[in-house]
Design an enzyme around this catalytic site. Structure first.
Site, short mmCIF file in Angstrom:
data_model
loop_
_atom_site.label_atom_id
_atom_site.label_comp_id
_atom_site.label_asym_id
_atom_site.label_seq_id
_atom_site.Cartn_x
_atom_site.Cartn_y
_atom_site.Cartn_z
N TYR A 38 37.87 38.75 36.82
CA TYR A 38 38.38 39.70 35.82
C TYR A 38 39.53 39.09 35.00
O TYR A 38 39.84 39.56 33.91
CB TYR A 38 38.94 40.95 36.51
CG TYR A 38 37.92 42.00 36.93
CD1 TYR A 38 36.55 41.74 36.97
CD2 TYR A 38 38.35 43.28 37.29
CE1 TYR A 38 35.65 42.72 37.37
CE2 TYR A 38 37.46 44.26 37.68
CZ TYR A 38 36.11 43.98 37.72
OH TYR A 38 35.23 44.95 38.10
N GLY A 39 40.17 38.09 35.60
CA GLY A 39 41.47 37.64 35.09
C GLY A 39 41.48 37.12 33.67
O GLY A 39 42.53 37.12 33.03
N CYS A 69 42.86 44.69 43.50
CA CYS A 69 42.96 43.73 42.40
C CYS A 69 44.18 43.99 41.51
O CYS A 69 44.34 45.08 40.96
CB CYS A 69 41.68 43.86 41.58
SG CYS A 69 41.51 42.64 40.30
N THR A 71 44.72 42.49 38.63
CA THR A 71 44.29 42.53 37.23
C THR A 71 43.82 43.95 36.90
O THR A 71 44.22 44.53 35.89
CB THR A 71 43.16 41.51 36.99
OG1 THR A 71 43.58 40.25 37.52
CG2 THR A 71 42.84 41.38 35.53
N CYS A 202 47.93 38.17 43.03
CA CYS A 202 46.47 38.18 42.87
C CYS A 202 45.89 38.18 44.28
O CYS A 202 46.36 37.42 45.14
CB CYS A 202 46.01 36.95 42.10
SG CYS A 202 44.21 36.72 42.11
N THR A 203 44.88 39.01 44.49
CA THR A 203 44.35 39.15 45.86
C THR A 203 43.84 37.84 46.44
O THR A 203 43.77 37.68 47.65
CB THR A 203 43.16 40.14 45.85
OG1 THR A 203 42.23 39.74 44.84
CG2 THR A 203 43.61 41.54 45.64
N HIS A 204 43.45 36.93 45.57
CA HIS A 204 42.89 35.66 46.07
C HIS A 204 43.97 34.71 46.58
O HIS A 204 43.68 33.84 47.39
CB HIS A 204 42.10 34.95 44.96
CG HIS A 204 40.83 35.65 44.58
ND1 HIS A 204 40.81 36.89 43.98
CD2 HIS A 204 39.54 35.29 44.74
CE1 HIS A 204 39.56 37.25 43.76
NE2 HIS A 204 38.77 36.30 44.22
N1 DGL Z 1 41.38 39.94 42.25
C1 DGL Z 1 42.04 39.65 41.01
C2 DGL Z 1 43.52 39.97 41.08
O1 DGL Z 1 44.06 40.36 42.11
C3 DGL Z 1 41.90 38.26 40.52
C4 DGL Z 1 40.57 37.66 40.46
C5 DGL Z 1 39.88 37.77 39.15
O2 DGL Z 1 40.31 37.14 38.16
O3 DGL Z 1 38.91 38.48 39.16
O4 DGL Z 1 44.16 39.86 40.07
#
Ligand code: DGL
Length: 284
Positions: A38-39, A69, A71, A202-204
């Site tokens: 999504y970013g 998330c 984002t 960011c969750t990742h």
């Molecule tokens: N999960 C999204 C966040 O926490 C980042 C990953 C994405 O770009 O989709 O911002």
């Protein structure tokens, strides 16, 4: 049932912490892998996709959805809460974002307090925020932190490629190089000052927290969100038991993806014993 939504599987970092905090609550996870990351997407797309994801979880019986998330939270959460929900058939449902509890911890100030207070008013911490391009562009961390602690210095660093590469299962040396570059770019913005702490927004990124810790100055504390999210949900549910009242006791957990189940399972970089396999998302 409590829903957890993320653009992909990074949100499992949040889900895992929620499960640890609430082992007897049923959770339903939806990763929008088909549309991740999504970013780097347009804001309008992020709003539409997040609303669709949240609604899908409502339709599956969740009364409360946590947006793992950042984002989705930074771009869509406020409009979902203030505009969409009150005008939808889901008025007795709710959606919670992940940025408010992070700001509360960073500023040691409750979310409801939007004016600088003594002694936070005199806090001069330097904070580094690592997040997706869209989250950094939204300015939400800086705005919400400075509202409460105007003397704090907040420096944002977009890590435009990081979540996508983590999601794609890139090798550790490639991720390490990228994280090193992003940390160096953030430090370069600080003219020799060191951040007191860093927000992995960011969750990742908690998945590569040791890489951030390796490149950041040793004195810098890393604030990672999964535990913060679990504590915040704990506080929230104490005040809003209605969201879990109808939940059947038990530890049911279901993981759904809009993407390719096999590919998602193959690329998963976070796991724990007893985790159920992802299932393809089906509208109920
Ligand atoms: N999960 C999204 C966040 O926490 C980042 C990953 C994405 O770009 O989709 O911002």
């Amino acid at each position: 049932m409590i829903g957890v939504f993320d653009s992909g599987h990074g949100g499992l970092t949040v889900l895992k912490a929620l499960r640890d905090q609430f082992p007897h609550l049923p959770f339903l996870y939806l990763g929008d892998h088909a549309n991740a990351p999504y970013g780097n997407r347009l804001s309008e797309e992020v709003v539409t996709l997040t609303q669709q994801g949240v609604e899908a979880l409502f339709q599956h019986g969740c009364k409360l959805v946590v947006l793992g998330c950042n984002t989705a939270t930074s771009i869509a959460c406020r409009s979902l809460q203030q505009t969409w929900l009150p005008n939808s058939q889901w008025q007795d449902h709710n959606v919670l974002g992940i940025i408010a509890p992070t700001v509360e911890v960073a500023t040691q100030t409750p979310w409801g307090v939007t004016e600088p207070q003594y002694p936070q008013m005199h806090k001069e911490d330097v904070i580094g925020v690592f997040a997706t391009q869209r989250t950094i562009d939204s300015g939400v961390f800086t705005e919400e932190i400075k509202k409460r602690c105007p003397q704090m210095q907040v420096v944002g660093q977009a890590c435009a490629q990081l979540a996508g590469l983590i999601e794609a299962g890139a090798p550790e040396d490639a991720l390490d190089k990228l994280v090193g570059d992003y940390v160096a770019a953030l430090l370069a913005q600080l003219d020799g000052k060191f951040p007191h702490f860093a927000i992995l927004g960011c969750t990742h990124y908690p998945l590569v927290e040791p890489l951030f810790a390796r490149h950041l100055p040793p004195s810098c504390r890393v604030l990672s969100q999964p535990k913060i999210a679990a504590q915040a949900l704990d506080h929230y549910l104490r005040r809003h038991v209605n969201y879990v009242e109808g939940c059947t006791a038990g530890s049911a957990l279901k993981l759904m993806t809009t993407g390719d189940v096999e590919l998602v399972e193959q690329r998963l970089v976070i796991d724990w014993p007893g985790r159920p396999a992802f299932q393809a998302y089906n509208s109920p």
